[in-house]
Design an enzyme around this catalytic site. Structure first.
Site, PDB file in Angstrom:
ATOM      1  N   HIS A  39       0.825  -1.216   0.000  1.00  0.00           N
ATOM      2  CA  HIS A  39       0.000   0.000   0.000  1.00  0.00           C
ATOM      3  C   HIS A  39       0.860   1.269   0.000  1.00  0.00           C
ATOM      4  O   HIS A  39       0.494   2.282   0.599  1.00  0.00           O
ATOM      5  CB  HIS A  39      -0.951   0.017   1.201  1.00  0.00           C
ATOM      6  CG  HIS A  39      -1.916  -1.126   1.224  1.00  0.00           C
ATOM      7  ND1 HIS A  39      -3.076  -1.131   0.474  1.00  0.00           N
ATOM      8  CD2 HIS A  39      -1.892  -2.305   1.885  1.00  0.00           C
ATOM      9  CE1 HIS A  39      -3.730  -2.266   0.694  1.00  0.00           C
ATOM     10  NE2 HIS A  39      -3.014  -3.005   1.530  1.00  0.00           N
ATOM     11  N   ASN A  86      -9.896  -3.448   1.137  1.00  0.00           N
ATOM     12  CA  ASN A  86      -9.570  -3.249  -0.271  1.00  0.00           C
ATOM     13  C   ASN A  86     -10.841  -2.973  -1.064  1.00  0.00           C
ATOM     14  O   ASN A  86     -11.935  -2.905  -0.502  1.00  0.00           O
ATOM     15  CB  ASN A  86      -8.862  -4.481  -0.839  1.00  0.00           C
ATOM     16  CG  ASN A  86      -7.469  -4.678  -0.279  1.00  0.00           C
ATOM     17  OD1 ASN A  86      -6.703  -3.738  -0.148  1.00  0.00           O
ATOM     18  ND2 ASN A  86      -7.144  -5.920   0.078  1.00  0.00           N
TER      19      ASN A  86
END
Length: 493
Positions: A56, A129
């Site tokens: 990320h 997500n």
């Protein structure tokens, strides 16, 4: 406009001449070590980049509000949900999962969707997500998986061979791989994608009754995706497309919104349901567990400094509040440990004192010292408990009911043992739900990605992965095999 003096970080003013020139021994002489302004400027510059997130790393974020629109107090006593119309300040961060800090926003990848709620009971983080499932069901495989998404240790390049080798050897990845290879793997910016908590959590109500829950965040801007070629073109035209799209929308007052919904499963339903409700590679069918309205998320304030807010923001599924608990979800259990640990490594032990991470309400504890302690270190107050001097107390009302455990023997159980090894039904069902155009794009994306497999094991890896596609859906397997020019007439078992 008020003038301000140029100073060092310690507040010592200095002249423009000192700012522009290094101190040297004569006009052309070597630089003197006593030029502390030079040291400070260069030393700080060398440290401007904190370690990027292992996953990320590339992200965008903004502040906003969460508004409760539906009463869910039958399920949870969490104060953030206690009154219809109640508003709570939030910070949201969107990201690529496998991408690096300099990656293009339109890389094919799952996209992170993280929310921090600044509640009066402490900060609540939901870390997920844009997909309701994940590649894995056991945290021990996480580092192996991420290594395959990063750079080859020999070439230092991305390597489709090791990616598909891992996928083909771990069929539990199939559901998520199919989603990422679909249109949803290349969303049109952050505003046009759904978000999911993905993990199974628990809600606990005022009667100390527990239910299992999953979080859903449905975009109110409408789903919009790039196809593979459009995404590839945008990587060259504007690798920061999603970042620019988000910040521009908020600047012009076009505030992005998401509907917050939950699925609820009772403890008794979980014991008899035909799939493991704590398996992160599985979704809960909506026909069995319909979505329940909770509220609305709105992003309406851009951070005034990207590094201070977006880059230093830190999320962890371990950050829960009273009325919300964990579950036996193995991946969640692993992330409870690993996420805060990663943030302490990246930002320091006191990362929750950074404004974007700081709880705006009362915080009392006995943590002291550590790098970058910036809150006065609690002065001369006691740093131990119990003690006879302060009035910090515990509150038993913040407890939760005991979690019954099966009378099982502790062991390293096979995560894909009989009863836990159906990796194909849900991916196959999802494929069959797609319209013909979506199926064609999915197959094109799979074939394009798998065409990058090279080396002496190429045929073995391709055949192994094609077998997984066949097990999910015969038509899908045939189409992928045809696209890769693989003759499967004698290989179908």
């Amino acid at each position: 406009m008020e003038t301000k003096k140029l100073t060092t970080a310690s507040g010592i003013p200095y002249t423009s001449h000192v700012n522009e020139n290094s101190m040297t021994a004569g006009p052309r002489g070597p630089v003197l070590i006593q030029d502390f302004i030079l040291h400070e400027k260069m030393a700080h510059f060398n440290r401007e980049r904190i370690p990027e997130r292992v996953v990320h790393a590339k992200g965008s974020g903004a502040y906003g509000t969460f508004t409760v629109t539906n009463d869910i107090t039958a399920y949870t006593k969490a104060k953030v949900f206690d009154t219809i119309g109640k508003q709570t300040r939030i910070f949201m961060r969107f990201s690529l999962v496998a991408g690096e800090k300099g990656s293009a926003d339109t890389e094919r990848d799952p996209h992170g969707f993280a929310i921090k709620f600044y509640t009066e009971d402490g900060n609540l983080d939901i870390v997920g997500n844009n997909t309701p499932v994940f590649f894995l069901k056991d945290p021990k495989k996480f580092s192996d998986f991420i290594h395959t998404q990063k750079r080859d240790p020999y070439t230092n390049c991305k390597n489709p061979t090791m990616t598909w080798d891992f996928f083909s050897l771990n069929p539990e990845t199939l559901h998520q791989v199919l989603i990422v290879m679909s249109d949803r793997g290349t969303p049109y910016g952050h505003r046009h994608m759904h978000g999911f908590g993905s993990h199974t959590y628990s809600f606990i109500n005022a009667n100390n009754e527990r239910v299992w829950v999953k979080y859903h965040f449905l975009t109110m801007q409408g789903i919009k995706n790039f196809n593979n070629e459009e995404a590839q073109q945008m990587r060259g035209e504007n690798p920061d497309f999603a970042q620019q799209d988000l910040i521009s929308a908020i600047d012009r007052g076009d505030f992005p919104k998401w509907k917050f919904k939950i699925q609820v499963m009772t403890e008794s339903e979980a014991k008899t349901y035909h799939i493991n409700p704590f398996d992160l590679t599985k979704a809960w069918p909506h026909q069995d567990f319909p979505l329940i309205d909770v509220g609305t998320l709105e992003l309406n304030e851009n951070a005034d400094n990207y590094f201070a807010h977006v880059e230093q923001s830190a999320f962890a599924p371990a950050r829960i509040v009273n009325g919300i608990g964990f579950s036996p979800d193995k991946m969640l259990q692993g992330r409870i440990l690993s996420y805060p640990d990663a943030q302490r490594y990246r930002l320091g032990a006191n990362y929750e004192q950074i404004p974007v991470n700081r709880c705006p309400f009362m915080v009392n504890n006995y943590e002291r010292d550590g790098q970058m302690r910036v809150d006065g270190n609690q002065g001369g107050a006691p740093n131990y408990a119990p003690n006879s001097f302060d009035n910090i107390i515990t509150d038993s009302s913040y407890g939760e009911p005991a979690l019954p455990l099966d009378n099982s023997v502790a062991d390293w159980y096979d995560r894909n043992a009989e009863g836990e090894n159906d990796h194909y039904s849900q991916p196959g069902n999802l494929f069959r739900l797609m319209d013909e155009q979506a199926k064609e794009r999915l197959i094109h994306n799979i074939v394009t990605a798998m065409s990058g497999i090279t080396g002496p094991k190429r045929e073995e890896i391709i055949n192994r992965q094609i077998c997984h596609w066949f097990r999910a859906d015969m038509n899908l397997g045939m189409a992928v095999a045809k696209g890769l020019n693989v003759d499967v007439s004698h290989k179908i078992s």
